[in-house]
Write a protein that holds these residues in place. Structure first.
Motif, mmCIF file in Angstrom:
data_model
loop_
_atom_site.group_PDB
_atom_site.id
_atom_site.type_symbol
_atom_site.label_atom_id
_atom_site.label_comp_id
_atom_site.label_asym_id
_atom_site.label_seq_id
_atom_site.Cartn_x
_atom_site.Cartn_y
_atom_site.Cartn_z
ATOM 1 N N ILE A 25 33.654 -8.631 44.732
ATOM 2 C CA ILE A 25 34.214 -7.298 44.513
ATOM 3 C C ILE A 25 33.680 -6.721 43.206
ATOM 4 O O ILE A 25 33.309 -5.546 43.121
ATOM 5 N N ALA A 26 33.626 -7.569 42.168
ATOM 6 C CA ALA A 26 33.143 -7.113 40.856
ATOM 7 C C ALA A 26 31.676 -6.684 40.931
ATOM 8 O O ALA A 26 31.276 -5.733 40.244
ATOM 9 N N ARG A 27 30.883 -7.350 41.770
ATOM 10 C CA ARG A 27 29.465 -6.975 41.871
ATOM 11 C C ARG A 27 29.285 -5.577 42.444
ATOM 12 O O ARG A 27 28.270 -4.923 42.195
ATOM 13 N N HIS A 28 30.259 -5.120 43.195
ATOM 14 C CA HIS A 28 30.191 -3.759 43.725
ATOM 15 C C HIS A 28 30.740 -2.732 42.726
ATOM 16 O O HIS A 28 30.328 -1.572 42.747
ATOM 17 N N PRO A 31 28.490 -2.255 38.545
ATOM 18 C CA PRO A 31 27.331 -1.372 38.352
ATOM 19 C C PRO A 31 27.710 0.084 38.104
ATOM 20 O O PRO A 31 26.905 0.840 37.548
ATOM 21 N N LYS A 32 28.920 0.479 38.485
ATOM 22 C CA LYS A 32 29.371 1.847 38.202
ATOM 23 C C LYS A 32 29.996 1.867 36.799
ATOM 24 O O LYS A 32 31.136 2.246 36.587
ATOM 25 N N TRP A 33 29.205 1.459 35.806
ATOM 26 C CA TRP A 33 29.778 1.208 34.477
ATOM 27 C C TRP A 33 30.255 2.495 33.802
ATOM 28 O O TRP A 33 31.208 2.471 33.025
ATOM 29 N N THR A 99 38.931 7.815 42.251
ATOM 30 C CA THR A 99 38.516 8.236 43.592
ATOM 31 C C THR A 99 36.997 8.234 43.715
ATOM 32 O O THR A 99 36.437 7.770 44.723
ATOM 33 N N ARG A 100 36.327 8.748 42.693
ATOM 34 C CA ARG A 100 34.855 8.741 42.719
ATOM 35 C C ARG A 100 34.320 7.310 42.743
ATOM 36 O O ARG A 100 33.362 7.009 43.462
ATOM 37 N N LEU A 101 34.944 6.445 41.953
ATOM 38 C CA LEU A 101 34.521 5.051 41.923
ATOM 39 C C LEU A 101 34.711 4.410 43.294
ATOM 40 O O LEU A 101 33.809 3.728 43.815
ATOM 41 N N PHE A 107 30.536 3.807 49.729
ATOM 42 C CA PHE A 107 29.204 4.271 50.143
ATOM 43 C C PHE A 107 28.194 3.125 50.066
ATOM 44 O O PHE A 107 27.403 2.922 50.998
ATOM 45 N N ASP A 108 28.231 2.372 48.971
ATOM 46 C CA ASP A 108 27.296 1.249 48.822
ATOM 47 C C ASP A 108 27.537 0.185 49.889
ATOM 48 O O ASP A 108 26.594 -0.348 50.481
#
Length: 597
Positions: A25-28, A31-33, A99-101, A107-108
């Motif tokens: 879960i963290a790997r997804h 990256p959205k740091w 929500t964006r996150l 999406f990924d």
């Protein structure tokens, strides 16, 4: 060929979150740091602002009122309102970022799942219901969106808020703090069992939804509708529909009610805290041990403590129950790739269309029956090889290997001397093309259907391909011409029109090797004549591997392979095979001589 085993039925769900699950879960998320940093800022500031009103309220009762200081009273009340307003604004910003996150992560995940599904072999799709894949791609990934954007964020936010308030109330009065915090374990103890129960129900519900979607997709397709109508099974199918829909209804009700009973349990205990504070705090105030403002501040903090504590417990329950959904997602992301793309790929600089099978065997299942056994033949450039034989002889399986829908269990298939496993799929698709008895189309316009073969084709190229395939006049007579929508699977066109459109698509592709499961076997004589004219032009100068259903095709083949029970039992020209008698002569008498053209 590597063994491939996949069962679309999910295994019994283990709803215990493991370290590997958190890592995945963290790997997804990590990256959205940028979003993560903004969320951290909002969470920390919200936790800090949560402790401000209680301290100011204490000072209202302990300083402003006893001192009769209106300026201090206005300042403290203004501070409480300002802190509350700032906290609300931060909450809106935090919700927007979360929500964006969440949508970005979904999406990924969907992109990775779709890419993984595209990399699967034909074997996967013959073992898996299409609606099962659609359910995981759409429903399961949508379900975890709330976990990513709400549950995970709230888990961190509420943890910090509870920690901040706990530190403040311990500083205010440790005895009252112990009373307030002593109730919290009562909230936490049932969390694991409730979460596991809801996780099992959630996993079962998703499986039921996948099965329901598969059922509906099959029955509401054109083929399903025709089958139901022609066999008069509408009432039976209605009963099956209601049974499957009812199972989903019951599971959802059970899951929601379990959560609602647990919420009632939490809410009931939340009312005990303030009562105990008034009792213990009032006792101490009477004894002069604490001030009235401290009691008021404690009650205020309890509202801000139990709310996030309750939400924290609920977040843990939701997270545990979402484990089954994550596992279903991970199961598809971990699908083995049976037919990996060539890395690195061998370039074919001067394609000729020479196809060669060398001692090829094929079994669809590891250790299963061989559908092809020691097949060897050569298709020279520009020549035609016809495959004939009874049903189940292995003709279609041979064409599957020629386009690398499967890899052989033994032996090799080469194109222009290069093993197909060393050619990347894009190159192989560019050099080969197939036309089956049932042409495959999406629900799109005629133009889009043609451009699927060559997206950058010009209008002149489209017209040339349509004229070559004897379908130009048909398209010109359509109300919207090339922009006419042909319907699901092209059902708005006749069988002959669909086949000619498929040939136009092949002509636009301009392959070196054409593979035909002869497209005229089930058509009327006029359509067959038009398609045969198109084929004469289309196959000129190209290599062709044809499953022959018509004597006219067999006669003009350069080599005929007679297949039976997965083996080539005879080979030669029509005249040579006919003179030798045997299976070929028998097939000609039973199948082909009655279909001359």
């Amino acid at each position: 060929m590597s063994a491939f085993h996949f069962n679309y039925q999910s295994r019994p769900a283990d709803v215990t979150m493991k370290l590997d699950d958190w890592r995945r879960i963290a790997r997804h998320v990590l990256p959205k740091w940028r979003h993560s940093l903004q969320l951290v800022f909002c969470i920390v500031m919200s936790a800090a602002l949560a402790v401000v009103p209680g301290l100011m309220m204490r000072d209202v009762f302990d300083q402003a009122i006893p001192q009769h200081s209106l300026p201090l009273l206005f300042a403290l009340v203004g501070g409480m309102v300002g802190a509350s307003l700032a906290g609300n604004l931060l909450g809106v910003w935090q919700s927007q970022i979360a929500t964006r996150l969440g949508q970005s992560v979904i999406f990924d995940i969907r992109s990775q799942m779709y890419a993984r599904l595209q990399q699967q072999s034909l074997r996967f799709y013959t073992h898996t219901r299409s609606a099962e894949a659609l359910s995981r791609l759409q429903n399961d990934s949508s379900s975890i969106q709330g976990v990513v954007s709400n549950t995970l964020v709230n888990l961190v936010s509420n943890s910090l808020t509870v920690l901040a308030i706990a530190l403040v109330i311990l500083k205010l009065d440790w005895r009252l703090a112990l009373v307030a915090l002593g109730i919290l374990p009562i909230f936490i103890l049932p969390t694991r069992k409730v979460g596991q129960a809801r996780g099992r129900i959630a996993g079962r519900t998703q499986e039921q939804i996948a099965e329901f979607n598969s059922y509906v997709q099959e029955r509401l397709s054109i083929g399903g509708f025709l089958l139901m109508r022609l066999f008069g099974t509408r009432e039976v199918e209605q009963q099956r529909f209601e049974q499957k829909a009812g199972d989903i209804r019951d599971s959802v009700i059970q899951q929601n009610m379990l959560g609602r009973w647990f919420l009632m349990f939490i809410t009931s205990f939340a009312s005990i805290g303030p009562a105990l504070i008034y009792l213990v705090g009032g006792w101490q105030a009477i004894a002069g041990a604490i001030s009235t403002g401290t009691i008021v501040a404690f009650v205020t903090y309890l509202g801000r403590l139990y709310a996030p504590a309750s939400a924290l417990v609920n977040a843990q329950v939701e997270l545990i129950s979402a484990t089954a959904l994550f596992r279903r997602i991970f199961e598809y992301l971990d699908l083995p790739i049976e037919l990996p793309d060539a890395q690195p790929a061998v370039a074919i600089t001067h394609p000729r269309g020479e196809l060669r099978f060398e001692h090829v065997s094929l079994a669809y299942d590891a250790g299963g029956r061989k559908v092809l056994d020691d097949i060897s033949f050569e298709l020279p450039p520009g020549k035609m090889v016809a495959l004939v034989g009874p049903s189940g002889a292995g003709k279609t399986s041979t064409t599957y290997l020629a386009t690398r829908l499967y890899d052989p269990s033994a032996g090799s298939v080469t194109l222009d001397g290069v093993d197909l496993r060393s050619i990347d799929f894009a190159t192989l698709a560019r050099l080969t093309a197939s036309v089956t008895q049932e042409a495959i189309f999406f629900n799109a316009t005629v133009k889009d259907s043609l451009l699927y073969a060559k997206p950058d084709a010009t209008d002149a190229e489209l017209e040339r391909a349509c004229r070559l395939a004897q379908v130009h006049e048909v398209i010109a007579a359509m109300p919207q011409g090339l922009m006419t929508v042909i319907g699901e699977k092209g059902y708005k066109l006749s069988g002959g029109e669909r086949q000619r459109l498929a040939l136009a698509r092949i002509a636009l592709r301009d392959p070196k090797l054409v593979i035909l499961d002869e497209a005229t076997s089930s058509l009327d004589s006029q359509s067959e004549s038009l398609i045969n004219e198109a084929l004469e032009t289309l196959l000129a100068g190209r290599s062709s591997l044809v499953i022959a259903h018509r004597l006219s095709t067999i006669v003009r083949a350069d080599l005929i392979l007679v297949m039976d029970q997965g083996r080539i039992v005879d080979r030669g020209t029509h005249a040579e095979l006919l003179s030798r008698g045997g299976l070929y002569a028998e097939l000609c008498r039973k199948q082909f001589l009655g279909h001359t053209s």
